[in-house]
Design a protein around this motif. Structure first.
Motif, PDB file in Angstrom:
ATOM      1  N   TYR A   6       4.454  11.349  11.471  1.00 22.06           N
ATOM      2  CA  TYR A   6       3.633  10.779  10.826  1.00 22.06           C
ATOM      3  C   TYR A   6       2.099  10.705  11.172  1.00 22.06           C
ATOM      4  O   TYR A   6       1.845  10.978  12.428  1.00 22.06           O
ATOM      5  N   ASN A   7       1.250  10.881  10.345  1.00 20.73           N
ATOM      6  CA  ASN A   7      -0.290  10.769  10.746  1.00 20.73           C
ATOM      7  C   ASN A   7      -0.669   9.119  10.631  1.00 20.73           C
ATOM      8  O   ASN A   7      -0.166   8.316   9.717  1.00 20.73           O
ATOM      9  N   PRO A   8      -0.846   8.883  12.137  1.00 20.68           N
ATOM     10  CA  PRO A   8      -1.211   7.476  12.240  1.00 20.68           C
ATOM     11  C   PRO A   8      -2.173   6.925  11.932  1.00 20.68           C
ATOM     12  O   PRO A   8      -2.166   5.764  11.864  1.00 20.68           O
ATOM     13  N   HIS A   9      -2.934   7.473  10.934  1.00 16.40           N
ATOM     14  CA  HIS A   9      -4.214   6.903  10.574  1.00 16.40           C
ATOM     15  C   HIS A   9      -4.170   6.705   8.817  1.00 16.40           C
ATOM     16  O   HIS A   9      -5.079   6.192   8.503  1.00 16.40           O
ATOM     17  N   ILE A  10      -3.314   7.298   8.347  1.00 15.34           N
ATOM     18  CA  ILE A  10      -3.235   7.281   6.893  1.00 15.34           C
ATOM     19  C   ILE A  10      -2.085   6.752   6.316  1.00 15.34           C
ATOM     20  O   ILE A  10      -0.761   7.120   6.511  1.00 15.34           O
ATOM     21  N   SER A  11      -2.293   5.871   5.244  1.00 17.05           N
ATOM     22  CA  SER A  11      -1.169   4.930   4.521  1.00 17.05           C
ATOM     23  C   SER A  11      -1.091   5.287   3.273  1.00 17.05           C
ATOM     24  O   SER A  11      -2.386   5.461   2.578  1.00 17.05           O
ATOM     25  N   VAL A  12      -0.216   4.826   2.387  1.00 18.25           N
ATOM     26  CA  VAL A  12      -0.318   4.783   0.987  1.00 18.25           C
ATOM     27  C   VAL A  12       0.318   3.280   0.690  1.00 18.25           C
ATOM     28  O   VAL A  12       1.460   2.874   1.286  1.00 18.25           O
ATOM     29  N   ASP A  13      -0.367   2.775  -0.265  1.00 16.25           N
ATOM     30  CA  ASP A  13       0.288   1.731  -0.876  1.00 16.25           C
ATOM     31  C   ASP A  13       0.571   1.588  -2.460  1.00 16.25           C
ATOM     32  O   ASP A  13      -0.540   2.152  -2.916  1.00 16.25           O
ATOM     33  N   CYS A  14       1.598   1.012  -2.762  1.00 19.48           N
ATOM     34  CA  CYS A  14       1.887   1.272  -4.433  1.00 19.48           C
ATOM     35  C   CYS A  14       1.748   0.040  -5.023  1.00 19.48           C
ATOM     36  O   CYS A  14       2.348  -1.207  -4.669  1.00 19.48           O
ATOM     37  N   VAL A  15       1.005  -0.263  -5.982  1.00 18.15           N
ATOM     38  CA  VAL A  15       0.742  -1.215  -6.903  1.00 18.15           C
ATOM     39  C   VAL A  15       1.613  -0.943  -8.272  1.00 18.15           C
ATOM     40  O   VAL A  15       0.868  -0.165  -8.949  1.00 18.15           O
ATOM     41  N   VAL A  16       2.687  -1.289  -8.318  1.00 20.98           N
ATOM     42  CA  VAL A  16       3.350  -0.982  -9.423  1.00 20.98           C
ATOM     43  C   VAL A  16       3.453  -2.184 -10.543  1.00 20.98           C
ATOM     44  O   VAL A  16       4.142  -3.282 -10.040  1.00 20.98           O
ATOM     45  N   PHE A  17       3.114  -2.097 -11.827  1.00 19.28           N
ATOM     46  CA  PHE A  17       3.183  -3.143 -12.513  1.00 19.28           C
ATOM     47  C   PHE A  17       4.657  -2.766 -13.567  1.00 19.28           C
ATOM     48  O   PHE A  17       4.571  -1.640 -13.898  1.00 19.28           O
ATOM     49  N   GLY A  18       5.086  -3.782 -13.732  1.00 15.55           N
ATOM     50  CA  GLY A  18       6.254  -3.676 -14.759  1.00 15.55           C
ATOM     51  C   GLY A  18       6.188  -4.617 -15.951  1.00 15.55           C
ATOM     52  O   GLY A  18       5.888  -5.629 -15.788  1.00 15.55           O
ATOM     53  N   PHE A  19       6.436  -4.024 -17.210  1.00  9.89           N
ATOM     54  CA  PHE A  19       6.447  -4.967 -18.350  1.00  9.89           C
ATOM     55  C   PHE A  19       7.941  -5.287 -18.710  1.00  9.89           C
ATOM     56  O   PHE A  19       8.479  -4.366 -18.817  1.00  9.89           O
ATOM     57  N   ASP A  20       8.242  -6.393 -18.989  1.00  8.22           N
ATOM     58  CA  ASP A  20       9.621  -6.901 -19.372  1.00  8.22           C
ATOM     59  C   ASP A  20       9.895  -7.274 -20.630  1.00  8.22           C
ATOM     60  O   ASP A  20      10.765  -8.082 -20.846  1.00  8.22           O
ATOM     61  N   ASP A  21       8.975  -6.744 -21.510  1.00  5.24           N
ATOM     62  CA  ASP A  21       9.177  -7.012 -23.197  1.00  5.24           C
ATOM     63  C   ASP A  21       8.182  -8.579 -23.224  1.00  5.24           C
ATOM     64  O   ASP A  21       8.435  -8.825 -24.407  1.00  5.24           O
ATOM     65  N   GLU A  22       7.777  -8.914 -22.321  1.00  5.21           N
ATOM     66  CA  GLU A  22       7.317 -10.475 -22.449  1.00  5.21           C
ATOM     67  C   GLU A  22       6.015 -10.608 -21.606  1.00  5.21           C
ATOM     68  O   GLU A  22       4.925 -10.824 -22.102  1.00  5.21           O
TER      69      GLU A  22
END
Lengths: 242, 242
Positions: A6-22
């Motif tokens: 692993y590269n100890p200096h770089i990460s990724v974060d995921c912001v996942v939005f989900g629509f549930d029909d409402e």
DNA sequence: CCAAAAGTGTTAGCTATACACCCATGC
DNA sequence: GCATGGGTGTATAGCTAACACTTTTGG
């Protein structure tokens, strides 16, 4: 699990939005950690030589088993003190080989239908959940800032490219479904007649020979989104709604 | 120069656009390198523990002596092969302590008046120059991609927040100056009467008791931008032009 | 027949666009 | 007096926003 690759200096974060029909929800994980319930965005270190976009998909898969969603980078967070909360520091010490390293994180956005994806916690995620965005929820690290920025930027983007919205609907959908989705995205109610008028000007919205069945009210017309017509009409820049 | 205090994996690149009262230019450096003339964006490694925004300002200062400009992050570039051109590889070997390290780069945008800043090459920059954006120019690394993305994103941003444009004009300016600027930004001619009508609806544009002097035609009215009125009228979201 | 959501038109005010001539100044 | 860019108004077409009733179905 060794982290030598692993590269100890770089990460990724995921912001996942989900629509549930409402309504719109955000995908969170609960960390495995002694005596604390800490919610966070799915994210982890990037591997050496790994493309950032690839890393985002891998990390999300490893933590939630979700795959094949379209993740788009939206911002990189790099203040040196982004991980200063004691609870977070303790957790980092327990999982990282170089806990002292300053980590910058590249944040990714996505917008999906919740029902299109199965999910299952793994790695250091103890639980995976869809959390409604109207309800505030404290997150670890600087993830509240990341999530809020992601939501703001996603909405900006949808204003410029409303086509994104159609990916959240089924193949065939009613105008009511489309309107509910738009209302969830803009966060306010819209006038039904005006919404229809404007929407139906778009040639790429084509009526099908099919109506709703089994509903105890006048059945609604089904429409579909025609990608070819969309590309034809909007090769360049034009947009209507919003 | 030793690099022990640099993070070998993270760099920043600055995409600085400058308006010279006529057209938009991009700030480039020419690298010191044997037998080659290589143009590039000002950029370099981030120091350990250094905030990204701080790094962007420092790097730009070290290479060009320009300081106190507003740099805004717009995208991070991290494909593993972004530095594969032999000329670039050779250069990296000559200046980096860990030439083999994969580097991701966080790119920053800025938009300034060219005449507000003195510049002078230093460090590994042999020359600093303002290059007109209409004229194509091959750049090292993946800097063409970065510069093009930066220009596209800056224009999008100005559409949403046209106030940015006023920072490019002097304290007092004529409507012709403002229009020239807008035309440079959108890349097309605008109708004079319509431009004035729309612009003058904005209360924050206030006429001064002063006209141009020494011009061999009808002297133009000077206007100034009133920040207080701007904030009052547009606390939220509203926008006119574009 | 009742409940529930679908579907439908008009008006008034505003905004965008297209377009051509006179004005004030320096030389 | 002429060249130069500053400054002005109107008409048309299209868009936005506000607003209420009838239709179709299941139960």
């Amino acid at each position: 699990m060794s982290e030598f690759h692993y590269n100890p200096h770089i990460s990724v974060d995921c912001v996942v939005f989900g629509f549930d029909d409402e309504k719109i929800n955000i995908l969170l994980i609960k960390r495995k950690q002694e005596g604390e319930n800490v919610y966070a965005l799915p994210g982890d270190l990037v591997q050496k030589g790994e493309d950032l976009d690839v890393a985002a998909n891998r990390v999300l898969y490893e933590l939630t088993s979700m795959e094949n969603l379209y993740l788009e980078q939206f911002k990189t967070f790099g203040s040196p003190d982004r991980t200063s909360d004691p609870v977070d520091v303790e957790w980092i010490k327990s999982v990282r080989e170089h806990p002292e390293a300053r980590v910058i994180t590249v944040a990714y956005n996505s917008l999906v239908k919740t029902q299109d994806f199965d999910y299952r916690p793994s790695s250091f995620a103890e639980e995976v959940l869809w959390h409604p965005i109207e309800k505030p929820q404290k997150l670890g690290f600087d993830h509240n800032e990341i999530a809020n920025t992601g939501w703001a930027m996603l909405r900006e983007k949808i204003k410029r490219e409303p086509i994104i919205a159609f990916s959240l609907l089924p193949e065939k959908f009613t105008l009511r479904q489309l309107q509910t989705l738009y209302e969830a995205l803009v966060g306010q109610k819209l006038d039904k007649r005006n919404f229809r008028k404007r929407m139906l000007r778009n040639r790429f919205l084509v009526a099908m020979n099919e109506k709703e069945t089994g509903v105890s009210h006048k059945p609604a017309q089904y429409y579909r989104f025609d990608d070819a017509i969309y590309k034809e009409d909007f090769a360049k820049d034009q947009w209507f709604l919003f």
